[in-house]
Design an enzyme around this catalytic site. Structure first.
Site, PDB file in Angstrom:
ATOM      1  N   GLU A  17       0.842  -1.399  -0.022  1.00  0.00           N
ATOM      2  CA  GLU A  17       0.145   0.004   0.019  1.00  0.00           C
ATOM      3  C   GLU A  17       0.950   1.216   0.022  1.00  0.00           C
ATOM      4  O   GLU A  17       1.719   1.334   0.418  1.00  0.00           O
ATOM      5  CB  GLU A  17      -0.843   0.156   1.251  1.00  0.00           C
ATOM      6  CG  GLU A  17      -1.690   1.232   1.319  1.00  0.00           C
ATOM      7  CD  GLU A  17      -2.760   1.224   2.490  1.00  0.00           C
ATOM      8  OE1 GLU A  17      -3.426   0.468   2.614  1.00  0.00           O
ATOM      9  OE2 GLU A  17      -2.612   2.293   3.343  1.00  0.00           O
ATOM     10  N   TYR A 143     -11.796  -5.879  10.202  1.00  0.00           N
ATOM     11  CA  TYR A 143     -11.081  -5.296  11.401  1.00  0.00           C
ATOM     12  C   TYR A 143     -11.009  -6.381  12.513  1.00  0.00           C
ATOM     13  O   TYR A 143     -11.929  -6.680  13.312  1.00  0.00           O
ATOM     14  CB  TYR A 143     -11.829  -4.124  11.925  1.00  0.00           C
ATOM     15  CG  TYR A 143     -11.871  -3.042  10.950  1.00  0.00           C
ATOM     16  CD1 TYR A 143     -11.277  -1.828  11.044  1.00  0.00           C
ATOM     17  CD2 TYR A 143     -12.884  -3.162  10.081  1.00  0.00           C
ATOM     18  CE1 TYR A 143     -11.246  -0.944  10.286  1.00  0.00           C
ATOM     19  CE2 TYR A 143     -12.932  -2.087   9.190  1.00  0.00           C
ATOM     20  CZ  TYR A 143     -12.277  -0.972   9.315  1.00  0.00           C
ATOM     21  OH  TYR A 143     -12.353   0.250   8.176  1.00  0.00           O
TER      22      TYR A 143
HETATM   23  P1  FAD Z   1     -18.093   0.298   7.391  1.00  0.00           P
HETATM   24  O1  FAD Z   1     -17.720  -0.935   7.015  1.00  0.00           O
HETATM   25  O2  FAD Z   1     -19.334   1.032   6.424  1.00  0.00           O
HETATM   26  O3  FAD Z   1     -18.357   0.706   8.749  1.00  0.00           O
HETATM   27  C1  FAD Z   1     -18.529   1.755   9.346  1.00  0.00           C
HETATM   28  C2  FAD Z   1     -18.946   1.830  10.713  1.00  0.00           C
HETATM   29  O4  FAD Z   1     -20.394   1.697  10.665  1.00  0.00           O
HETATM   30  C3  FAD Z   1     -18.442   0.951  11.736  1.00  0.00           C
HETATM   31  O5  FAD Z   1     -18.818   1.377  13.001  1.00  0.00           O
HETATM   32  C4  FAD Z   1     -19.418  -0.299  11.456  1.00  0.00           C
HETATM   33  O6  FAD Z   1     -19.470  -1.179  12.709  1.00  0.00           O
HETATM   34  C5  FAD Z   1     -20.692   0.226  11.199  1.00  0.00           C
HETATM   35  N1  FAD Z   1     -21.512  -0.337  10.166  1.00  0.00           N
HETATM   36  C6  FAD Z   1     -21.229  -1.045   9.091  1.00  0.00           C
HETATM   37  N2  FAD Z   1     -22.444  -1.521   8.341  1.00  0.00           N
HETATM   38  C7  FAD Z   1     -23.383  -1.220   9.225  1.00  0.00           C
HETATM   39  C8  FAD Z   1     -24.908  -1.634   9.140  1.00  0.00           C
HETATM   40  N3  FAD Z   1     -25.228  -2.192   8.106  1.00  0.00           N
HETATM   41  N4  FAD Z   1     -25.357  -0.987  10.228  1.00  0.00           N
HETATM   42  C9  FAD Z   1     -25.025  -0.452  11.249  1.00  0.00           C
HETATM   43  N5  FAD Z   1     -23.757   0.074  11.447  1.00  0.00           N
HETATM   44  C10 FAD Z   1     -22.911  -0.512  10.397  1.00  0.00           C
HETATM   45  N6  FAD Z   1      -9.858   5.660   5.045  1.00  0.00           N
HETATM   46  C11 FAD Z   1      -9.818   6.752   3.983  1.00  0.00           C
HETATM   47  O7  FAD Z   1      -9.990   7.751   4.271  1.00  0.00           O
HETATM   48  N7  FAD Z   1      -8.622   6.293   2.899  1.00  0.00           N
HETATM   49  C12 FAD Z   1      -8.326   5.010   2.623  1.00  0.00           C
HETATM   50  O8  FAD Z   1      -7.658   4.989   1.660  1.00  0.00           O
HETATM   51  C13 FAD Z   1      -8.490   4.087   3.641  1.00  0.00           C
HETATM   52  N8  FAD Z   1      -7.751   2.801   3.478  1.00  0.00           N
HETATM   53  C14 FAD Z   1      -8.173   1.888   4.230  1.00  0.00           C
HETATM   54  C15 FAD Z   1      -7.812   0.342   4.206  1.00  0.00           C
HETATM   55  C16 FAD Z   1      -8.024  -0.510   4.813  1.00  0.00           C
HETATM   56  C17 FAD Z   1      -7.338  -1.850   4.607  1.00  0.00           C
HETATM   57  C18 FAD Z   1      -8.707  -0.223   6.030  1.00  0.00           C
HETATM   58  C19 FAD Z   1      -8.895  -1.496   7.265  1.00  0.00           C
HETATM   59  C20 FAD Z   1      -9.173   0.839   6.297  1.00  0.00           C
HETATM   60  C21 FAD Z   1      -8.915   1.981   5.385  1.00  0.00           C
HETATM   61  N9  FAD Z   1      -9.676   3.227   5.808  1.00  0.00           N
HETATM   62  C22 FAD Z   1      -9.283   4.584   4.878  1.00  0.00           C
HETATM   63  C23 FAD Z   1     -10.006   3.751   7.055  1.00  0.00           C
HETATM   64  C24 FAD Z   1     -11.581   3.572   6.846  1.00  0.00           C
HETATM   65  O9  FAD Z   1     -12.175   4.336   5.832  1.00  0.00           O
HETATM   66  C25 FAD Z   1     -12.376   3.949   8.272  1.00  0.00           C
HETATM   67  O10 FAD Z   1     -11.893   2.647   8.921  1.00  0.00           O
HETATM   68  C26 FAD Z   1     -13.799   4.249   8.393  1.00  0.00           C
HETATM   69  O11 FAD Z   1     -13.986   4.622   9.470  1.00  0.00           O
HETATM   70  C27 FAD Z   1     -14.785   2.936   7.912  1.00  0.00           C
HETATM   71  O12 FAD Z   1     -14.559   2.420   6.941  1.00  0.00           O
HETATM   72  P2  FAD Z   1     -15.389   0.832   6.512  1.00  0.00           P
HETATM   73  O13 FAD Z   1     -15.279   0.857   4.913  1.00  0.00           O
HETATM   74  O14 FAD Z   1     -14.795  -0.019   7.230  1.00  0.00           O
HETATM   75  O15 FAD Z   1     -16.708   1.378   6.959  1.00  0.00           O
END
Ligand code: FAD
Length: 296
Positions: A17, A143
């Protein structure tokens, strides 16, 4: 090529990355790092997407360079938290124009100013939208230790099931230092019928204070013995880097011995250290292309 197709070859896969340089630095400042990483023959390189907005355009530009100039597969990260559907469509079209077939679909972190209006509430909504476009291979975040926003791992796994149902093809985990947490997590995924490939995110430590900041934000746990070493070398980044690389080599060797699907190295744009880690892994796993190249 789609990352799912790469899995039709031999696992494990090794990916890197990188993040775009800050807007006040020329984009070319990352080119040398990309050349050095390319020489290590990873299966793909992913490019983060700036949640702050300033360097978002650079993600497409850098992913395009990886794909079209360096002939390495590219994975473009994309966050949906403050984008409209039209904006997501426009970025997706640009990615397709550049021949980029792989997107890591994320929600992104809410901006400091509080909630924003968005067409997509969760990552799974973005995944569903991208899947309807039909063309992309879609990754999503996982996570294994939970996250500050939600420490309930069982619930996180339910959200992963939703991501799979929406169309996610594979997962990349947040950085983890404690392999037992990963093995427990993978066991739970199997019990819940999630069979998608999971890349394990490994972040080599190069600086004690930096990693403490990152783990505070992400909630990743640092093993006590390792943390004592980081405390000892808090004011000596060169020593912290040395013990950080030692730790990463041992951690990855153990993950490979447990036959994980892939290792995703958070390079922090440091190619020399990535090469050193892979070179030293060569003592135990010489069959991986990236490891063989690092030893040349
Ligand atoms: P989601 O999976 O949508 O989760 C967000 C929150 O909502 C969580 O608390 C989850 O428990 C909750 N949730 C999910 N689905 C539901 C549902 N159906 N109902 C109720 N609650 C729900 N960030 C950046 O800005 N740029 C990047 O390039 C970037 N790259 C990343 C790469 C990796 C491998 C990882 C692990 C993280 C990265 N992040 C990046 C960070 C990420 O954007 C944050 O962790 C963000 O807060 C959550 O994104 P997510 O896609 O996990 O969200």
């Amino acid at each position: 090529m789609k990352i799912t197709q790469l899995f039709k070859g031999k696992k494990p896969l090794i990916s890197f990355e990188v993040f775009p340089p800050k807007p006040d630095y020329p984009i070319e400042t990352i080119y040398r790092t990309l050349d050095e990483l390319r020489d290590l023959a990873p299966h793909f390189i992913s490019v983060t997407y700036g949640a702050g907005g300033g360097n978002r355009r650079r993600t497409v530009e850098i992913a395009s360079r990886i794909k079209n100039k360096q002939n390495i597969e590219a994975l473009a990260h994309l966050t949906c938290i403050s984008h409209s559907r039209e904006e997501i469509d426009e970025i997706s079209r640009r990615l397709l124009q550049e021949g980029i077939e792989n997107i890591l679909a994320l929600r992104g972190d809410p901006p400091a100013g509080g909630p924003v209006k968005t067409d997509f509430t969760y990552a799974r909504d973005l995944i569903l939208h991208l899947r309807r476009m039909g063309t992309f291979c879609i990754g999503a975040a996982a996570y294994p230790e939970g996250r500050p926003e939600n420490t309930d791992i069982a619930e996180e796994i339910r959200h992963m099931q939703e991501k799979v149902a929406a169309g996610a093809d594979f997962f990349i985990t947040q950085l983890v230092f404690i392999n037992d947490h990963i093995y427990d997590f993978l066991e739970q995924l199997a019990k819940k019928g999630i069979s998608s490939p999971v890349f394990i995110g490994v972040m080599p430590v190069y600086n004690s204070r930096q990693i403490w900041r990152i783990t505070e934000l992400s909630g990743a746990k640092i093993p006590r013995d390792f943390n004592s070493l980081l405390e000892k070398y808090a004011d000596s980044p060169a020593d912290a880097e040395k013990v950080g690389i030692d730790f990463a080599v041992r951690q990855i060797a153990d993950l490979l011995a447990h036959e994980v699907d892939g290792i995703h190295l958070y390079t922090m744009n440091k190619a020399r250290q990535a090469r050193e880690i892979l070179r030293r892994l060569g003592k135990t796993v010489s069959t991986l292309p990236a490891v063989a190249r690092a030893r040349e």
